[in-house]
Design a protein around this motif. Structure first.
Motif, mmCIF file in Angstrom:
data_model
loop_
_atom_site.group_PDB
_atom_site.id
_atom_site.type_symbol
_atom_site.label_atom_id
_atom_site.label_comp_id
_atom_site.label_asym_id
_atom_site.label_seq_id
_atom_site.Cartn_x
_atom_site.Cartn_y
_atom_site.Cartn_z
ATOM 1 N N ASP A 1 7.855 10.026 6.963
ATOM 2 C CA ASP A 1 6.526 9.610 7.393
ATOM 3 C C ASP A 1 5.550 9.606 6.222
ATOM 4 O OD1 ASP A 1 4.291 8.943 8.771
ATOM 5 O OD2 ASP A 1 4.102 10.844 9.855
ATOM 6 N N ALA A 2 5.279 8.408 5.695
ATOM 7 C CA ALA A 2 4.330 8.268 4.595
ATOM 8 C C ALA A 2 2.922 7.964 5.087
ATOM 9 C CB ALA A 2 4.788 7.169 3.633
ATOM 10 N N THR A 3 2.724 7.947 6.421
ATOM 11 C CA THR A 3 1.375 7.696 6.932
ATOM 12 C C THR A 3 0.445 8.881 6.689
ATOM 13 O OG1 THR A 3 1.926 8.501 9.168
ATOM 14 C CG2 THR A 3 2.249 6.144 8.723
ATOM 15 N N VAL A 4 1.012 10.031 6.332
ATOM 16 C CA VAL A 4 0.166 11.194 6.028
ATOM 17 C C VAL A 4 -0.554 11.006 4.695
ATOM 18 C CG1 VAL A 4 1.599 12.765 7.372
ATOM 19 C CG2 VAL A 4 2.102 12.425 4.939
ATOM 20 N N LEU A 5 -0.083 10.082 3.886
ATOM 21 C CA LEU A 5 -0.725 9.813 2.598
ATOM 22 C C LEU A 5 -1.893 8.854 2.804
ATOM 23 C CD1 LEU A 5 2.503 9.257 0.450
ATOM 24 C CD2 LEU A 5 1.142 11.358 0.653
ATOM 25 N N PRO A 6 -3.035 9.105 2.174
ATOM 26 C CA PRO A 6 -4.192 8.216 2.344
ATOM 27 C C PRO A 6 -3.966 6.885 1.651
ATOM 28 C CG PRO A 6 -4.634 9.818 0.626
ATOM 29 C CD PRO A 6 -3.311 10.218 1.242
ATOM 30 N N LEU A 7 -4.743 5.880 2.040
ATOM 31 C CA LEU A 7 -4.628 4.565 1.423
ATOM 32 C C LEU A 7 -4.999 4.575 -0.057
ATOM 33 C CD1 LEU A 7 -5.900 2.133 4.210
ATOM 34 C CD2 LEU A 7 -3.609 2.239 3.215
ATOM 35 N N SER A 8 -5.625 5.648 -0.510
ATOM 36 C CA SER A 8 -5.935 5.782 -1.937
ATOM 37 C C SER A 8 -4.726 6.224 -2.748
ATOM 38 C CB SER A 8 -7.077 6.785 -2.133
ATOM 39 O OG SER A 8 -6.733 8.053 -1.587
ATOM 40 N N ASP A 9 -3.640 6.626 -2.078
ATOM 41 C CA ASP A 9 -2.431 7.040 -2.795
ATOM 42 C C ASP A 9 -1.842 5.845 -3.549
ATOM 43 O OD1 ASP A 9 -0.261 9.480 -2.663
ATOM 44 O OD2 ASP A 9 0.737 7.533 -2.892
ATOM 45 N N PRO A 10 -1.262 6.080 -4.730
ATOM 46 C CA PRO A 10 -0.711 4.970 -5.533
ATOM 47 C C PRO A 10 0.340 4.124 -4.825
ATOM 48 C CG PRO A 10 -0.915 6.935 -6.882
ATOM 49 C CD PRO A 10 -1.225 7.356 -5.480
ATOM 50 N N ILE A 11 1.048 4.683 -3.816
ATOM 51 C CA ILE A 11 2.062 3.849 -3.144
ATOM 52 C C ILE A 11 1.412 2.730 -2.342
ATOM 53 C CG2 ILE A 11 3.675 5.796 -2.992
ATOM 54 C CD1 ILE A 11 3.217 5.594 0.124
ATOM 55 N N TYR A 12 0.101 2.842 -2.096
ATOM 56 C CA TYR A 12 -0.608 1.815 -1.344
ATOM 57 C C TYR A 12 -1.452 0.900 -2.223
ATOM 58 C CZ TYR A 12 0.650 4.562 2.788
ATOM 59 O OH TYR A 12 1.344 5.227 3.778
ATOM 60 N N ALA A 13 -1.235 0.946 -3.514
ATOM 61 C CA ALA A 13 -1.975 0.033 -4.405
ATOM 62 C C ALA A 13 -1.766 -1.401 -3.926
ATOM 63 C CB ALA A 13 -1.491 0.189 -5.836
ATOM 64 N N PRO A 14 -2.823 -2.188 -3.797
ATOM 65 C CA PRO A 14 -2.701 -3.518 -3.190
ATOM 66 C C PRO A 14 -1.678 -4.439 -3.847
ATOM 67 C CG PRO A 14 -5.001 -2.884 -3.338
ATOM 68 C CD PRO A 14 -4.225 -1.851 -4.106
ATOM 69 N N ASP B 1 0.068 -3.441 -7.103
ATOM 70 C CA ASP B 1 0.936 -2.726 -8.039
ATOM 71 C C ASP B 1 1.917 -1.896 -7.224
ATOM 72 O OD1 ASP B 1 2.206 -1.210 -9.924
ATOM 73 O OD2 ASP B 1 0.407 -0.166 -10.637
ATOM 74 N N TYR B 2 3.181 -2.356 -7.182
ATOM 75 C CA TYR B 2 4.177 -1.708 -6.336
ATOM 76 C C TYR B 2 5.011 -0.661 -7.075
ATOM 77 C CZ TYR B 2 3.278 -5.605 -3.096
ATOM 78 O OH TYR B 2 2.698 -6.518 -2.251
ATOM 79 N N SER B 3 4.670 -0.340 -8.293
ATOM 80 C CA SER B 3 5.530 0.519 -9.106
ATOM 81 C C SER B 3 5.750 1.893 -8.472
ATOM 82 C CB SER B 3 4.959 0.665 -10.520
ATOM 83 O OG SER B 3 3.636 1.174 -10.485
ATOM 84 N N HIS B 4 4.694 2.532 -7.965
ATOM 85 C CA HIS B 4 4.851 3.851 -7.357
ATOM 86 C C HIS B 4 5.597 3.761 -6.019
ATOM 87 C CE1 HIS B 4 1.613 4.761 -10.241
ATOM 88 N NE2 HIS B 4 2.069 6.007 -10.193
ATOM 89 N N ALA B 5 5.277 2.752 -5.237
ATOM 90 C CA ALA B 5 5.960 2.574 -3.961
ATOM 91 C C ALA B 5 7.449 2.287 -4.171
ATOM 92 C CB ALA B 5 5.315 1.442 -3.171
ATOM 93 N N GLN B 6 7.765 1.516 -5.209
ATOM 94 C CA GLN B 6 9.174 1.215 -5.472
ATOM 95 C C GLN B 6 9.946 2.445 -5.915
ATOM 96 O OE1 GLN B 6 9.168 -2.133 -8.168
ATOM 97 N NE2 GLN B 6 8.584 -3.592 -6.578
ATOM 98 N N LEU B 7 9.294 3.352 -6.634
ATOM 99 C CA LEU B 7 9.949 4.619 -6.986
ATOM 100 C C LEU B 7 10.275 5.411 -5.729
ATOM 101 C CD1 LEU B 7 7.888 5.741 -10.120
ATOM 102 C CD2 LEU B 7 10.263 4.954 -10.077
ATOM 103 N N LEU B 8 9.343 5.444 -4.775
ATOM 104 C CA LEU B 8 9.590 6.141 -3.518
ATOM 105 C C LEU B 8 10.708 5.461 -2.743
ATOM 106 C CD1 LEU B 8 8.876 8.247 -1.367
ATOM 107 C CD2 LEU B 8 7.112 6.662 -0.527
ATOM 108 N N GLY B 9 10.675 4.136 -2.671
ATOM 109 C CA GLY B 9 11.720 3.407 -1.965
ATOM 110 C C GLY B 9 13.085 3.612 -2.589
ATOM 111 N N HIS B 10 13.129 3.631 -3.924
ATOM 112 C CA HIS B 10 14.403 3.839 -4.617
ATOM 113 C C HIS B 10 14.946 5.237 -4.333
ATOM 114 C CE1 HIS B 10 17.481 3.247 -7.662
ATOM 115 N NE2 HIS B 10 17.168 4.422 -8.160
#
Length: 231
Positions: free
Chosen positions: A147-160, A162-171
């Motif tokens: 559950d990543a909904t606990v992270l605020p939209l200001s978290d890097p995985i939600y950068a509009p 820039d997917y680099s942080h989100a892709q690290l999490l997905g990987h």
């Protein structure tokens, strides 16, 4: 980061997604009941249908045990994992597929509208065009997802963009056999999306409607043009 996200219980849900109508369902996924039948029929059909491999995509990217043979709409559930966008997506660098689902059709439209606008704005000389999408109703379980909904939209995985942080999490999730992530919609704040890293949690995918997007330097309208039963 993955270890800090709570593991979700096996709640069964219905979500929504859009797929371009130029990509038809893949009949072979829907025509067989199990992996053994699939492999047998696949070998026979490749002899007479040289286009079959292009239709099915890169089968080596998904284990047969991950394909939910026998469900309604198996091809819709499986296609994102064999036809992978090499440019990647929010939670994938392009080396594996992800099935993205939104909590409402309106959110699915908002997500696709954004990405379509970005893509077509890079095509020189495109002054006017219309695109038709299938709306899909997807029933699935979020069992064992994180559950990543606990992270605020200001978290890097939600950068509009820039997917680099989100892709690290997905990987990391993919590497640790996590079946998916629940996360906040970036294009429709306040709503929820899911990134399924396997189709095995899907119980059905049913066509619900068709939608038309009109491009005139930007996407200027989205209209529902047909409606079918999702029951």
């Amino acid at each position: 980061m993955l270890d800090s996200l709570a593991v979700l219980v096996g709640k069964r849900l219905q979500g929504y997604r859009l797929v371009n109508s130029k990509f038809p369902p893949i009949a072979l996924f829907d025509d067989v009941a199990d992996a053994a039948d699939f492999d047998t029929i696949y070998q026979l059909q490749t002899i007479t249908n040289p286009r079959l491999q292009n239709e099915l995509g890169r089968l080596e990217l998904i284990a047969r045990t991950e394909i939910p043979f026998g469900i309604t709409g198996c091809s819709y559930a499986t296609a994102p994992f064999t036809h992978v966008n090499p440019a990647g997506s929010r939670f994938s660098n392009g080396s594996f597929g992800v099935l993205y689902v939104a909590d409402t059709m309106e959110v699915a439209i908002a997500e696709v509208r954004h990405h379509q606008g970005q893509y077509w704005s890079k095509v020189q000389g495109l002054n006017y065009e219309r695109f038709v999408f299938r709306g899909l109703a997807c029933r699935f379980s979020e069992s064992a997802m994180r559950d990543a909904t606990v992270l605020p939209l200001s978290d890097p995985i939600y950068a509009p963009d820039d997917y680099s942080h989100a892709q690290l999490l997905g990987h990391q999730a993919k590497r640790e056999n996590c079946p998916g992530l629940r996360y906040n919609s970036v294009r429709s704040p306040g709503n929820i999306c899911w990134a399924l890293l396997t189709p095995r949690l899907v119980s059905s995918v049913i066509q619900a409607a068709h939608y038309e997007m009109v491009w005139n330097g930007q996407i200027i309208s989205v209209s529902r043009i047909t409606t079918l039963s999702a029951e």
